[in-house]
Design a protein around this motif. Structure first.
Motif, PDB file in Angstrom:
ATOM      1  N   ILE A 238       0.866  -1.184   0.000  1.00 57.49           N
ATOM      2  CA  ILE A 238       0.000   0.000   0.000  1.00 57.49           C
ATOM      3  C   ILE A 238       0.903   1.235   0.000  1.00 57.49           C
ATOM      4  CG2 ILE A 238      -1.610   1.347   1.438  1.00 57.49           C
ATOM      5  CD1 ILE A 238      -2.916  -1.305   2.205  1.00 57.49           C
ATOM      6  N   GLY A 239       0.626   2.129  -0.941  1.00 59.84           N
ATOM      7  CA  GLY A 239       1.450   3.339  -1.023  1.00 59.84           C
ATOM      8  C   GLY A 239       2.636   3.193  -1.969  1.00 59.84           C
TER       9      GLY A 239
ATOM     10  N   LEU B 229     -10.247   2.605  -2.410  1.00 56.64           N
ATOM     11  CA  LEU B 229      -9.281   3.464  -1.738  1.00 56.64           C
ATOM     12  C   LEU B 229      -8.501   2.689  -0.674  1.00 56.64           C
ATOM     13  CD1 LEU B 229     -11.547   6.625  -1.503  1.00 56.64           C
ATOM     14  CD2 LEU B 229      -9.551   6.327  -2.989  1.00 56.64           C
ATOM     15  N   GLU B 230      -9.196   1.805   0.023  1.00 52.12           N
ATOM     16  CA  GLU B 230      -8.529   0.996   1.054  1.00 52.12           C
ATOM     17  C   GLU B 230      -7.402   0.166   0.457  1.00 52.12           C
ATOM     18  OE1 GLU B 230     -12.260   0.136   4.034  1.00 52.12           O
ATOM     19  OE2 GLU B 230     -11.395  -1.556   2.941  1.00 52.12           O
ATOM     20  N   ASN B 231      -7.654  -0.354  -0.750  1.00 52.90           N
ATOM     21  CA  ASN B 231      -6.654  -1.206  -1.378  1.00 52.90           C
ATOM     22  C   ASN B 231      -5.692  -0.425  -2.270  1.00 52.90           C
ATOM     23  OD1 ASN B 231      -7.174  -4.164  -0.675  1.00 52.90           O
ATOM     24  ND2 ASN B 231      -9.212  -3.390  -1.104  1.00 52.90           N
ATOM     25  N   ASP B 232      -5.809   0.901  -2.200  1.00 53.13           N
ATOM     26  CA  ASP B 232      -4.819   1.758  -2.841  1.00 53.13           C
ATOM     27  C   ASP B 232      -4.788   1.634  -4.364  1.00 53.13           C
ATOM     28  OD1 ASP B 232      -2.798   3.682  -2.697  1.00 53.13           O
ATOM     29  OD2 ASP B 232      -1.214   2.172  -2.739  1.00 53.13           O
TER      30      ASP B 232
ATOM     31  N   GLU C 118      -5.208   3.014  -8.167  1.00 50.29           N
ATOM     32  CA  GLU C 118      -4.775   4.322  -8.664  1.00 50.29           C
ATOM     33  C   GLU C 118      -5.871   5.044  -9.448  1.00 50.29           C
ATOM     34  OE1 GLU C 118      -1.375   2.744 -10.685  1.00 50.29           O
ATOM     35  OE2 GLU C 118      -0.788   1.807  -8.793  1.00 50.29           O
TER      36      GLU C 118
ATOM     37  N   LYS D  34      -8.457  11.331  -9.247  1.00 50.48           N
ATOM     38  CA  LYS D  34      -7.933  10.142  -9.929  1.00 50.48           C
ATOM     39  C   LYS D  34      -8.902   9.769 -11.048  1.00 50.48           C
ATOM     40  CE  LYS D  34      -5.476   8.163  -6.032  1.00 50.48           C
ATOM     41  NZ  LYS D  34      -5.821   7.699  -4.684  1.00 50.48           N
TER      42      LYS D  34
ATOM     43  N   ARG E 227      -0.397  -5.701  -8.066  1.00 52.99           N
ATOM     44  CA  ARG E 227       0.721  -4.781  -7.899  1.00 52.99           C
ATOM     45  C   ARG E 227       2.008  -5.567  -7.637  1.00 52.99           C
ATOM     46  NH1 ARG E 227      -0.303   0.054  -4.138  1.00 52.99           N
ATOM     47  NH2 ARG E 227      -1.374   0.733  -6.027  1.00 52.99           N
TER      48      ARG E 227
END
Lengths: 539, 85
Positions: A256-257, A284-287, A289, A326, A532
């Motif tokens: 995450i990030g 959003l929790e799982n980031d 994009e 986004k 990811r």
């Protein structure tokens, strides 16, 4: 070793001993009574005692598990105040001169059947709540204690089905997994399992035989299997699997990030697929994009009439605002085939997958299409919006769409309504579109490959047909060739190309897609971090 | 008789919990209060009855009160729908 299978709710593994949970059996008796008022008084005393108990359970659940799981006891308490329940029971005592236990139980069954017969999945599940709460009153009347769980060590709980009042009385520290013979992914056991992040199997083909009590067992949530008295080899492999899952979980969270970038520095846009506004939270929790596929059908399905422009505008605006600039790719209406709404008055078709659906409806009934486009362009002022059109097979369709879009934009301009810059793209989900993607690429700003339909139409295989499962090779060379061709043709015209079907989340293909030059992958929110990781491992 | 219509925006529709709160509100009034969703109608003072309407997000319901305090009932319930559903 014995093996049973069920429907798994969470891909986790649990190892421990079996605890067969059986409900306290109470044999319901029908008795004739003379003292009608006395019997009604018994009913109300038991009802009030049960309400007090439920208040206690609410407090306990709130403190130990959380608001979501606690709410149900509040609702149960309200059900005991329900006039249909009270009057139904009283009139049975009055009219048939029967004991309160019998009257409560019969009334409860009647009300429960009412819910069980409903089409709505959520309301159907409420049938068990009605039974649970009436049983509580019957138990109070008959002086039966609820069966708790008596165990020192954590166990795998095996039961016919579990009511919320049963699960809340269990010490959550002592539950490794749930295995039930009944239940569904909407049941309370399912909610609890997800909150606790433990494996759970529902609809499992096990019999609740006492011989299993205390036996060593393994629940493999990745396959939906329960092994009792596992062999040493199986146990070893399961221990390893469990450690691996825990390790991977921790590894994934660290991503995450982080950027979705290959080892040699190629950036891939990793977006999420959503089906309604609330899904944005998970995105959003799982980031993720951005959002690579927002299915707009939820606005149309389960309604009695077409959604208004205002209603659609609010939904699109909500998602755009939540995503804070986004990219959000919204797909226009893809109704027809298996997704239907009565008010569209769609005819029964011999071959719905090849029938009147998606853009074909929009171009035939442009009023529906215009309303959606107006809502989309109005929302475009609140974020970064892209619009894509499903089920394209011809260049003329795209040209016609663009003409309508232009008219809608001019109309909004005349009304002085602010709009943002909107990218227009199309879904490549028919072999026809893939084969003419060189021409199509000149007309739009992006392609998004819908791999599910592209596979179905290329292989001429219905993915829902279980008999064809073996033949449905999702990595079929023909499909991959069409994807490659689409990417190349897109790039020749300088537009970006993404994949938004299930294949996008298939990490065994990630490297191949990246080598093809795919610019964007859009997957379900829960797969974001897995993909990811796969991207970061690519060279 | 007084009435109002309301389009439910809550993601879960009138599920068990808001149904419970709604029934409590309705019970404060003497008027008879009915909720209509499409062709189905329920007594707003009866929880299970209200739940069987299975009101979903996007459904438009009609709430009608009939009795001495109907004006108050409609006002209070309309505020309740706006705040909770």
């Amino acid at each position: 070793m014995e093996r049973f299978t069920g429907k798994s709710l969470l891909e986790r593994v649990a190892i421990g001993r079996i605890y067969i949970y059986k409900k306290q059996e109470y044999l319901l008796e029908k008795r004739n009574i003379d003292d009608i008022e006395g019997e009604k008084k018994r009913f109300h005393e038991a009802r009030e005692a049960a309400m007090k108990e439920l208040q206690g359970l609410y407090d306990k659940a709130l403190a130990e598990i959380g608001e979501e799981e606690a709410q149900i006891f509040e609702i149960h308490r309200m059900m005991l105040e329900d006039l249909d329940f009270i009057e139904g029971t009283e009139s049975m005592i009055d009219g048939e001169k029967v004991n309160a236990e019998f009257a409560v139980s019969e009334t409860g069954t009647t009300l429960s059947n009412l819910f069980a017969s409903m089409e709505d999945a959520y309301m159907k599940e409420r049938a068990i709540d009605v039974l649970d709460v009436t049983k509580r009153v019957v138990n109070r009347l008959a002086g039966v204690e609820d069966g708790g769980m008596h165990t020192k060590d954590p166990v795998i709980v095996v039961a016919e089905d579990l009511t919320p009042s049963e699960t809340v009385q269990m010490d959550t520290n002592k539950i490794l997994a749930f295995v039930t013979r009944k239940g569904s992914s909407n049941s309370h056991t399912a909610i609890l399992a997800r909150t606790m992040n433990i494996p759970a199997l529902v609809k499992t083909d096990i019999t609740l035989d006492d011989k299993y009590q205390g036996q060593e067992a393994v629940v493999d949530g990745t396959t939906g299997e329960l092994y009792i008295k596992p062999s040493k080899e199986l146990m070893d492999s399961m221990v390893e699997k469990k450690m691996e899952i825990d390790r991977k979980d921790n590894e994934l969270k660290k991503l995450i990030g982080q950027e979705s970038i290959t080892a040699d520095g190629r950036k891939v846009n990793l977006y999420a697929n959503i089906g309604n506004v609330e899904d944005t939270k998970k995105v959003l929790e799982n980031d993720a994009e951005g959002i690579g596929l927002f299915r707009s059908e939820f606005l149309y399905i389960g309604k009695n009439t077409f959604p208004t422009e205002e209603e659609q505008f609010r939904a699109y605006k909500a998602v755009l605002e939540k995503m804070e600039g986004k990219k959000v790719v919204i797909r226009t209406l893809d109704i027809g085939a298996d997704k239907k709404a009565d008010y569209f008055n769609l005819d029964q078709e011999e071959n719905p997958a090849l029938g009147y659906r998606a853009i074909r409806i929009c171009l035939t009934q442009p009023d529906i299409f215009r309303t959606q486009l107006r809502a989309l362009y109005r929302a475009s002022a609140y974020g970064t919006l892209s619009i894509m059109f499903p089920m394209i097979i011809a260049l003329e369709e795209v040209q016609e769409i663009k003409k309508i879009v232009q008219e809608v934009k001019e109309e909004l301009q005349r009304e002085n309504i602010p709009m943002g810059d909107v990218e227009l793209g199309i879904m490549i989900e028919t072999p026809a579109a893939a084969l003419i993607s060189d021409d199509l690429a000149k007309e739009v700003q992006f392609f998004s490959i819908g791999s599910n339909d592209l596979t179905q139409y290329t292989l001429a295989i219905d993915r829902q047909n279980e008999k064809l499962e073996k033949m449905c090779d999702t990595h079929h060379k023909a499909v991959l060739k069409l994807i490659r061709m689409t990417v190349e043709n897109g790039h020749k015209e300088g537009i970006w190309v993404g994949i938004c079907g299930e294949l996008a989340g298939d990490t065994t293909l990630t490297e191949q897609f990246i080598h093809m030059g795919v610019d964007e992958l859009s997957v379900s929110a829960s797969r974001i971090l897995n993909v990811r990781k796969a991207i970061r491992e690519c060279v | 008789m007084k009435q109002f219509t309301y389009k439910v925006t809550d993601e879960l529709g009138i599920h068990a919990r808001p149904a419970g709160l709604l029934v409590k509100e309705a019970a404060k009034f003497q008027s008879s209060i009915k909720i209509k969703n499409g062709t189905k109608e329920a007594d707003a003072k009866r929880l299970l009855n209200v739940m069987t309407l299975a009101v979903k997000q996007g459904n438009t319901v009609t709430v009608a009160a009939d009795g001495a305090d109907e004006a108050d009932a409609v006002k209070t319930l309309e505020a309740f729908f706006k705040a909770n559903l």
